[in-house]
Design a protein around this motif. Sequence first.
Motif, PDB file in Angstrom:
ATOM      1  N   THR A  81       7.635  -9.617  -1.799  1.00  0.00           N
ATOM      2  CA  THR A  81       6.206  -9.402  -1.614  1.00  0.00           C
ATOM      3  C   THR A  81       5.860  -9.801  -0.182  1.00  0.00           C
ATOM      4  OG1 THR A  81       5.809  -9.877  -3.941  1.00  0.00           O
ATOM      5  CG2 THR A  81       3.897  -9.971  -2.461  1.00  0.00           C
ATOM      6  N   VAL A  82       5.338  -8.837   0.570  1.00  0.00           N
ATOM      7  CA  VAL A  82       4.962  -9.052   1.961  1.00  0.00           C
ATOM      8  C   VAL A  82       3.503  -8.615   2.113  1.00  0.00           C
ATOM      9  CG1 VAL A  82       5.414  -8.404   4.364  1.00  0.00           C
ATOM     10  CG2 VAL A  82       7.325  -8.625   2.743  1.00  0.00           C
ATOM     11  N   LYS A  83       2.651  -9.576   2.499  1.00  0.00           N
ATOM     12  CA  LYS A  83       1.213  -9.318   2.663  1.00  0.00           C
ATOM     13  C   LYS A  83       0.616  -8.638   1.424  1.00  0.00           C
ATOM     14  CE  LYS A  83       1.566  -9.013   7.647  1.00  0.00           C
ATOM     15  NZ  LYS A  83       1.412  -8.218   8.845  1.00  0.00           N
ATOM     16  N   GLY A  84       1.019  -9.148   0.264  1.00  0.00           N
ATOM     17  CA  GLY A  84       0.472  -8.656  -0.996  1.00  0.00           C
ATOM     18  C   GLY A  84       1.095  -7.360  -1.513  1.00  0.00           C
TER      19      GLY A  84
END
Length: 187
Positions: A81-84
């Motif tokens: 998960t990257v920036k949501g």
Amino acid sequence: MRTALAALAFAAATGGANDRAYAWDDCEAIALRDVPAMEAPDAILAKGELDGGITQYRINKATKRAVFCSHGGHCYPTHLTVKGETVEALRLTNCKIGPKSNDQDDEETYYPVDIIREKFTPGQLRRYDSEDTLARIGLCSACVGDVASQYLDKPTSRCGLLVESAFEGDPKAKAALQSPPNACQKQ
């Protein structure tokens, strides 16, 4: 090559040729971004780095988190998960996820990885087919690689001829391979 044909014939006769038993030596995944290992967050697989020896794809039943696990290595998540947003972190390069394994537990669902035959050389395929067939005959996992090497490197040796006989269906040869001492044990 007669030896490879015998291995394929045996694998076909025993329901084999699914490319699964010993694919772990060369199944790789490439890191599409930095990926921390599940069990050791300080073990980072750097973007562009290959993780070799992939043997399994696992999905956690509760969290639905998927990981690729390596023989003698770590398990790394396939997505992060990257920036949501959920993004792909690892991608198999020369293998594919196989059918659901019969070996399951309460927490995870297991899938083997299968080689993509087109991504391997004829020599690598001969080795895989031989190792897979030897595993199906019932050799110990520690014995398979050594016996396959002897068979492929010296097909007319005592060991090579014993393996050839086993691949051709000789029950005595199969039994001899399963029960040391035999012609394939290094003295």
